[in-house]
Design a protein around this motif. Structure first.
Motif, PDB file in Angstrom:
ATOM      1  N   ALA A   4     -83.015 -15.654   0.582  1.00  0.00           N
ATOM      2  CA  ALA A   4     -82.893 -14.258   1.010  1.00  0.00           C
ATOM      3  C   ALA A   4     -82.701 -14.161   2.519  1.00  0.00           C
ATOM      4  N   ARG A   5     -83.186 -15.143   3.257  1.00  0.00           N
ATOM      5  CA  ARG A   5     -83.053 -15.139   4.715  1.00  0.00           C
ATOM      6  C   ARG A   5     -81.858 -15.944   5.201  1.00  0.00           C
ATOM      7  N   ASP A   6     -81.156 -16.592   4.287  1.00  0.00           N
ATOM      8  CA  ASP A   6     -79.995 -17.396   4.662  1.00  0.00           C
ATOM      9  C   ASP A   6     -78.917 -16.470   5.215  1.00  0.00           C
ATOM     10  N   PRO A   7     -78.514 -16.664   6.469  1.00  0.00           N
ATOM     11  CA  PRO A   7     -77.515 -15.778   7.071  1.00  0.00           C
ATOM     12  C   PRO A   7     -76.221 -15.683   6.261  1.00  0.00           C
ATOM     13  N   ARG A   8     -75.801 -16.778   5.637  1.00  0.00           N
ATOM     14  CA  ARG A   8     -74.557 -16.736   4.854  1.00  0.00           C
ATOM     15  C   ARG A   8     -74.705 -15.833   3.645  1.00  0.00           C
ATOM     16  N   ALA A   9     -75.862 -15.876   2.996  1.00  0.00           N
ATOM     17  CA  ALA A   9     -76.088 -15.022   1.827  1.00  0.00           C
ATOM     18  C   ALA A   9     -76.158 -13.562   2.242  1.00  0.00           C
ATOM     19  N   VAL A  10     -76.804 -13.292   3.375  1.00  0.00           N
ATOM     20  CA  VAL A  10     -76.916 -11.923   3.862  1.00  0.00           C
ATOM     21  C   VAL A  10     -75.533 -11.411   4.268  1.00  0.00           C
ATOM     22  N   GLN A  11     -74.737 -12.241   4.922  1.00  0.00           N
ATOM     23  CA  GLN A  11     -73.389 -11.833   5.320  1.00  0.00           C
ATOM     24  C   GLN A  11     -72.518 -11.546   4.105  1.00  0.00           C
ATOM     25  N   ALA A  12     -72.664 -12.361   3.070  1.00  0.00           N
ATOM     26  CA  ALA A  12     -71.896 -12.122   1.838  1.00  0.00           C
ATOM     27  C   ALA A  12     -72.316 -10.799   1.208  1.00  0.00           C
ATOM     28  N   ARG A  13     -73.605 -10.514   1.209  1.00  0.00           N
ATOM     29  CA  ARG A  13     -74.090  -9.252   0.650  1.00  0.00           C
ATOM     30  C   ARG A  13     -73.611  -8.074   1.487  1.00  0.00           C
ATOM     31  N   LEU A  14     -73.581  -8.226   2.815  1.00  0.00           N
ATOM     32  CA  LEU A  14     -73.068  -7.171   3.681  1.00  0.00           C
ATOM     33  C   LEU A  14     -71.586  -6.911   3.416  1.00  0.00           C
ATOM     34  N   ALA A  15     -70.826  -7.972   3.196  1.00  0.00           N
ATOM     35  CA  ALA A  15     -69.400  -7.815   2.891  1.00  0.00           C
ATOM     36  C   ALA A  15     -69.221  -7.071   1.565  1.00  0.00           C
ATOM     37  N   ALA A  16     -70.022  -7.433   0.577  1.00  0.00           N
ATOM     38  CA  ALA A  16     -69.948  -6.747  -0.718  1.00  0.00           C
ATOM     39  C   ALA A  16     -70.356  -5.286  -0.573  1.00  0.00           C
ATOM     40  N   LEU A  17     -71.323  -5.047   0.289  1.00  0.00           N
ATOM     41  CA  LEU A  17     -71.787  -3.684   0.536  1.00  0.00           C
ATOM     42  C   LEU A  17     -70.673  -2.849   1.175  1.00  0.00           C
ATOM     43  N   ASN A  18     -69.951  -3.454   2.118  1.00  0.00           N
ATOM     44  CA  ASN A  18     -68.817  -2.772   2.739  1.00  0.00           C
ATOM     45  C   ASN A  18     -67.739  -2.440   1.711  1.00  0.00           C
ATOM     46  N   ARG A  19     -67.447  -3.392   0.837  1.00  0.00           N
ATOM     47  CA  ARG A  19     -66.443  -3.140  -0.213  1.00  0.00           C
ATOM     48  C   ARG A  19     -66.879  -1.986  -1.105  1.00  0.00           C
ATOM     49  N   ALA A  20     -68.162  -1.966  -1.471  1.00  0.00           N
ATOM     50  CA  ALA A  20     -68.674  -0.893  -2.328  1.00  0.00           C
ATOM     51  C   ALA A  20     -68.524   0.458  -1.636  1.00  0.00           C
TER      52      ALA A  20
END
Length: 85
Positions: free
Chosen positions: A33-49
């Motif tokens: 959950a704290r892995d920057p790559r996982a958070v960045q991927a979730r942020l990208a998905a959030l932007n798409r949504a």
């Protein structure tokens, strides 16, 4: 006395094993959950949504804050939405 104690605790072995596994799974989930790559991927998905209209700006900002808190970073992510409504 060690044998008697071992025999008495033997029925608890599956419970202790399950607790050990659960603890390690929790630790791994927290690490990921704290892995920057996982958070960045979730942020990208959030932007798409947001761009696709699947979520509104308020939901986006709430989730974005939660994700950034995971990173422990005060820097806000500036995604494709650029703050425009």
């Amino acid at each position: 006395m060690g044998l008697v104690t071992g025999l008495l605790l033997l029925p608890l072995a599956p419970v202790r094993g399950t607790l050990w596994v659960a603890d390690h799974l929790l630790q791994e989930a927290e690490r990921q959950a704290r892995d920057p790559r996982a958070v960045q991927a979730r942020l990208a998905a959030l932007n798409r949504a947001l761009e696709e209209g699947a979520i509104d700006e308020a939901a986006f900002e709430e989730e974005e804050e939660r994700l950034l808190a995971r990173l422990g970073s005060p820097v806000r992510y500036t995604g494709a939405h650029g703050g425009a409504s």
